[in-house]
Design a protein around this motif. Structure first.
Motif, PDB file in Angstrom:
ATOM      1  N   ALA A 118      49.719  42.727  46.305  1.00  0.00           N
ATOM      2  CA  ALA A 118      51.019  43.075  45.712  1.00  0.00           C
ATOM      3  C   ALA A 118      50.823  44.055  44.555  1.00  0.00           C
ATOM      4  O   ALA A 118      51.589  45.015  44.387  1.00  0.00           O
ATOM      5  N   ARG A 119      49.795  43.833  43.750  1.00  0.00           N
ATOM      6  CA  ARG A 119      49.524  44.736  42.617  1.00  0.00           C
ATOM      7  C   ARG A 119      49.005  46.094  43.108  1.00  0.00           C
ATOM      8  O   ARG A 119      49.321  47.133  42.508  1.00  0.00           O
ATOM      9  N   LEU A 120      48.226  46.099  44.186  1.00  0.00           N
ATOM     10  CA  LEU A 120      47.760  47.366  44.759  1.00  0.00           C
ATOM     11  C   LEU A 120      48.937  48.161  45.322  1.00  0.00           C
ATOM     12  O   LEU A 120      48.962  49.388  45.255  1.00  0.00           O
ATOM     13  N   ARG A 121      49.942  47.458  45.859  1.00  0.00           N
ATOM     14  CA  ARG A 121      51.148  48.138  46.335  1.00  0.00           C
ATOM     15  C   ARG A 121      51.893  48.786  45.165  1.00  0.00           C
ATOM     16  O   ARG A 121      52.378  49.911  45.266  1.00  0.00           O
ATOM     17  N   GLN A 122      51.989  48.066  44.047  1.00  0.00           N
ATOM     18  CA  GLN A 122      52.688  48.597  42.869  1.00  0.00           C
ATOM     19  C   GLN A 122      52.043  49.881  42.363  1.00  0.00           C
ATOM     20  O   GLN A 122      52.725  50.779  41.875  1.00  0.00           O
ATOM     21  N   THR A 123      50.719  49.947  42.467  1.00  0.00           N
ATOM     22  CA  THR A 123      49.993  51.120  41.953  1.00  0.00           C
ATOM     23  C   THR A 123      49.768  52.178  43.042  1.00  0.00           C
ATOM     24  O   THR A 123      48.979  53.100  42.866  1.00  0.00           O
TER      25      THR A 123
ATOM     26  N   THR B 232      36.682  43.064  44.911  1.00  0.00           N
ATOM     27  CA  THR B 232      37.402  42.962  43.636  1.00  0.00           C
ATOM     28  C   THR B 232      36.609  42.092  42.669  1.00  0.00           C
ATOM     29  O   THR B 232      36.546  40.866  42.829  1.00  0.00           O
ATOM     30  N   ASP B 233      35.987  42.738  41.683  1.00  0.00           N
ATOM     31  CA  ASP B 233      35.267  41.985  40.651  1.00  0.00           C
ATOM     32  C   ASP B 233      36.173  41.833  39.424  1.00  0.00           C
ATOM     33  O   ASP B 233      37.297  42.334  39.393  1.00  0.00           O
ATOM     34  N   THR B 234      35.672  41.131  38.415  1.00  0.00           N
ATOM     35  CA  THR B 234      36.500  40.828  37.238  1.00  0.00           C
ATOM     36  C   THR B 234      36.926  42.098  36.495  1.00  0.00           C
ATOM     37  O   THR B 234      38.056  42.180  36.010  1.00  0.00           O
ATOM     38  N   VAL B 235      36.062  43.100  36.446  1.00  0.00           N
ATOM     39  CA  VAL B 235      36.398  44.347  35.739  1.00  0.00           C
ATOM     40  C   VAL B 235      37.522  45.078  36.476  1.00  0.00           C
ATOM     41  O   VAL B 235      38.510  45.525  35.874  1.00  0.00           O
ATOM     42  N   THR B 236      37.378  45.190  37.795  1.00  0.00           N
ATOM     43  CA  THR B 236      38.409  45.846  38.613  1.00  0.00           C
ATOM     44  C   THR B 236      39.735  45.104  38.472  1.00  0.00           C
ATOM     45  O   THR B 236      40.799  45.718  38.309  1.00  0.00           O
ATOM     46  N   TRP B 237      39.678  43.779  38.541  1.00  0.00           N
ATOM     47  CA  TRP B 237      40.890  42.959  38.476  1.00  0.00           C
ATOM     48  C   TRP B 237      41.601  43.139  37.132  1.00  0.00           C
ATOM     49  O   TRP B 237      42.816  43.342  37.093  1.00  0.00           O
ATOM     50  N   ARG B 238      40.838  43.104  36.036  1.00  0.00           N
ATOM     51  CA  ARG B 238      41.455  43.270  34.702  1.00  0.00           C
ATOM     52  C   ARG B 238      42.130  44.633  34.586  1.00  0.00           C
ATOM     53  O   ARG B 238      43.219  44.755  34.036  1.00  0.00           O
ATOM     54  N   ARG B 239      41.491  45.667  35.116  1.00  0.00           N
ATOM     55  CA  ARG B 239      42.061  47.014  35.051  1.00  0.00           C
ATOM     56  C   ARG B 239      43.361  47.078  35.862  1.00  0.00           C
ATOM     57  O   ARG B 239      44.362  47.645  35.410  1.00  0.00           O
ATOM     58  N   LEU B 240      43.337  46.488  37.046  1.00  0.00           N
ATOM     59  CA  LEU B 240      44.525  46.493  37.903  1.00  0.00           C
ATOM     60  C   LEU B 240      45.672  45.712  37.253  1.00  0.00           C
ATOM     61  O   LEU B 240      46.819  46.154  37.266  1.00  0.00           O
ATOM     62  N   VAL B 241      45.350  44.569  36.668  1.00  0.00           N
ATOM     63  CA  VAL B 241      46.378  43.737  36.013  1.00  0.00           C
ATOM     64  C   VAL B 241      47.026  44.495  34.857  1.00  0.00           C
ATOM     65  O   VAL B 241      48.239  44.431  34.652  1.00  0.00           O
ATOM     66  N   SER B 242      46.212  45.257  34.134  1.00  0.00           N
ATOM     67  CA  SER B 242      46.744  45.998  32.979  1.00  0.00           C
ATOM     68  C   SER B 242      47.682  47.125  33.413  1.00  0.00           C
ATOM     69  O   SER B 242      48.500  47.604  32.624  1.00  0.00           O
ATOM     70  N   MET B 243      47.574  47.547  34.675  1.00  0.00           N
ATOM     71  CA  MET B 243      48.382  48.674  35.163  1.00  0.00           C
ATOM     72  C   MET B 243      49.559  48.233  36.033  1.00  0.00           C
ATOM     73  O   MET B 243      50.270  49.060  36.587  1.00  0.00           O
TER      74      MET B 243
END
Length: 219
Positions: free
Chosen positions: A28-33, A67-78
């Motif tokens: 869902a977040r990948l769709r948003q971005t 999807t690692d923790t760094v990728t996930w945090r970056r995606l969540v922030s965007m």
């Protein structure tokens, strides 16, 4: 001089083959971005892996596709917290476990409870898509069937309507693309057919399914 310890590797949260609510939120977040245009399906497939890899490359992260923790945090922030509509936009509900009759051979495994169709080959899910069924007076039949006729540009003379990518499995009942489902979602129903709303997905499916392939419709 003391040796500086290496930074710990980022822990992988999800990778291809995983499934569950976390994967659905990721999609869902990948769709948003604008990195993913399918789903969310809740299954980490090749499209999700490609989307994650593209997102990572754009941000200067290692393009692992996992999807690692760094990728996930970056995606969540965007992106923003996805709501129910974002999470279940395409699928109504997450797919349940496939029926045991779907685990061998080439099968269109159709689940009325989760309103999903899985295309399975030798027990592996190749693709998953949202489906809609017959209305109360014209229910979609349940059981084990075979695809006996495919009709790419089918026109129903009975209902005077278009049924593209039709794959007939029981009498006049078929899996096919539905313009109405694409437009109105679950507000409508079919005359017994299994409607698909994602045209690209059923076009790909139509190209893979052969006459004689098994169809299992279950709850």
């Amino acid at each position: 001089a003391p040796v500086k310890p290496a930074a710990p590797a980022a822990g992988v949260l999800w990778r291809r083959g995983d499934s569950g609510p976390g994967v659905r939120e990721l999609q869902a977040r990948l769709r948003q971005t604008q990195w993913l245009f399918d789903g969310p399906t809740g299954t980490y497939d090749d499209l999700t892996e490609r989307a994650v890899s593209g997102f990572q490359g754009k941000r200067g992260l290692p393009r692992t596709g996992a999807t690692d923790t760094v990728t996930w945090r970056r995606l969540v922030s965007m992106s923003r917290e996805p709501g129910t509509w974002d999470l279940y936009l395409m699928g109504g509900q997450p797919p349940g476990a496939p029926d045991p009759r779907c685990l061998t051979g080439r099968v269109l495994c159709i689940d009325k409870t989760s309103r999903t169709l899985r295309w399975m080959v030798d027990g592996r899910t190749v693709s998953t898509m949202a489906v809609r069924f017959g209305a109360t007076g014209t229910p979609t039949r349940e059981g084990v069937f075979r695809v006996y006729w495919k009709s790419r540009h089918h026109w129903s003379t009975l209902y005077d309507s278009s049924m593209p990518y039709a794959m007939f499995f029981s009498g006049g009942q078929a899996v096919h693309y539905s313009y109405d489902f694409a437009a109105r979602g679950y507000a409508g129903g079919s005359h017994g057919c299994v409607n698909v709303r994602d045209e690209a997905a059923i076009a790909a499916l139509y190209g893979q399914v052969r006459d004689g392939d098994k169809v299992v419709v279950h709850r």
